[in-house]
Design a protein around this motif. Sequence first.
Motif, mmCIF file in Angstrom:
data_model
loop_
_atom_site.group_PDB
_atom_site.id
_atom_site.type_symbol
_atom_site.label_atom_id
_atom_site.label_comp_id
_atom_site.label_asym_id
_atom_site.label_seq_id
_atom_site.Cartn_x
_atom_site.Cartn_y
_atom_site.Cartn_z
ATOM 1 N N ASP A 31 74.119 90.099 65.112
ATOM 2 C CA ASP A 31 73.447 89.392 64.410
ATOM 3 C C ASP A 31 73.692 89.188 62.668
ATOM 4 O OD1 ASP A 31 71.058 88.553 66.377
ATOM 5 O OD2 ASP A 31 70.644 91.075 66.045
ATOM 6 N N SER A 115 63.587 91.658 65.010
ATOM 7 C CA SER A 115 62.536 90.163 65.406
ATOM 8 C C SER A 115 61.874 90.280 66.999
ATOM 9 C CB SER A 115 64.111 89.705 66.301
ATOM 10 O OG SER A 115 63.752 88.432 67.205
ATOM 11 N N ALA A 117 61.491 88.257 69.408
ATOM 12 C CA ALA A 117 61.989 88.050 70.517
ATOM 13 C C ALA A 117 62.959 89.119 71.133
ATOM 14 C CB ALA A 117 62.805 86.689 70.614
ATOM 15 N N ASP A 119 64.627 92.463 73.132
ATOM 16 C CA ASP A 119 65.017 92.682 74.807
ATOM 17 C C ASP A 119 64.236 94.010 74.941
ATOM 18 O OD1 ASP A 119 64.389 89.695 75.821
ATOM 19 O OD2 ASP A 119 67.020 90.248 75.569
ATOM 20 N N GLY A 182 62.828 82.234 79.364
ATOM 21 C CA GLY A 182 63.342 81.561 77.894
ATOM 22 C C GLY A 182 64.218 80.073 78.316
ATOM 23 N N CYS A 189 66.899 83.265 74.016
ATOM 24 C CA CYS A 189 65.787 84.100 73.657
ATOM 25 C C CYS A 189 65.086 83.827 73.374
ATOM 26 C CB CYS A 189 65.990 83.416 72.029
ATOM 27 S SG CYS A 189 65.219 84.673 70.248
ATOM 28 N N SER A 215 57.556 87.862 71.451
ATOM 29 C CA SER A 215 57.723 86.480 71.014
ATOM 30 C C SER A 215 57.077 85.848 70.741
ATOM 31 C CB SER A 215 58.749 85.605 71.976
ATOM 32 O OG SER A 215 59.783 84.872 71.381
ATOM 33 N N ARG A 258 62.458 76.254 70.225
ATOM 34 C CA ARG A 258 61.587 76.704 71.868
ATOM 35 C C ARG A 258 61.163 76.080 72.380
ATOM 36 N NH1 ARG A 258 63.927 81.545 69.077
ATOM 37 N NH2 ARG A 258 61.768 82.849 69.966
#
Length: 294
Positions: A31, A115, A117, A119, A182, A189, A215, A258
Amino acid sequence: MTRIHLPETLEEVWSIMDREPGIKVYAGGTDLLVRLRRMPEACESLICIERVTEIQGVTEEGDEIVIGAGTTHSRLLEDPIIQRHAAILCRGLEMLGSPPIRHMGTIGGNVANASPAADSLPPLYVLRAFVEIRSRSETRTVPIDRFINGPGQAQIGPHELLTRIRFAKPRGFGIHHYEKIGRRKAQACAVASMAALVAQSPDGLVEEIRLSWGSVGPTVVTCEEVEDAIRGRTLVPATLQSAAGLVEHAVAPIDDVRASAEYRRLVAGNLLLRLAQYREKAFTAEIAEGAERK
């Protein structure tokens, strides 16, 4: 040009931090280095901790599993301790990025990046993980849901390092489920994601359940009201549909490139309906078992 330090021990890390207050730390850099490519002037100096073996690997300490923050995602996926006791974490890491990202990126980096989002985070929330934060002079342990305050906001100081992640072995949970939605099937993402640990009685009643969504808010979302609505019942569509309505009120998504907030809210509830498959599988297995006995 950015200067990179490559220490091999934590003591070397503290020494560099003392000499260069505010210096940024990274391991895989999946990142940070992407961001720096857009703004190379943002950092004159970095510490790469990929050679610090003190914060790598997985161990068992009694009823706890301890993960070094510098352990890569691919190494975790191959680790027999994680495979045996924390399949939910494997489910999340399998969907993280691409093979090169999983080979480079570390669990500590995914957590500290904060984040919504990420995982790894929904699985770690249902595992009720703690993070260990160290400086030269002290160590503190913080529940993961208090460590992360918002997108990119983690409770870690300029002279501190996330060194370990620990959680109790999740005993009795027969269902380890993680799913994300996604915009494509791979390297996506999350628009919305959900992690679930479920323990069922022999007759299919939910004895214990832990849920988290990614997310769909500034941090990972958990909701005791949703869990209470399912506990003591079976994983049938009617039960899950009723609880899904509660999910839509519990999450706080945003509109972005998104997906819309409205779509995320709907998907977060619908992800809960996927748990019905486990009731159906269990029922099918019982029928097959009975047929074999005959």
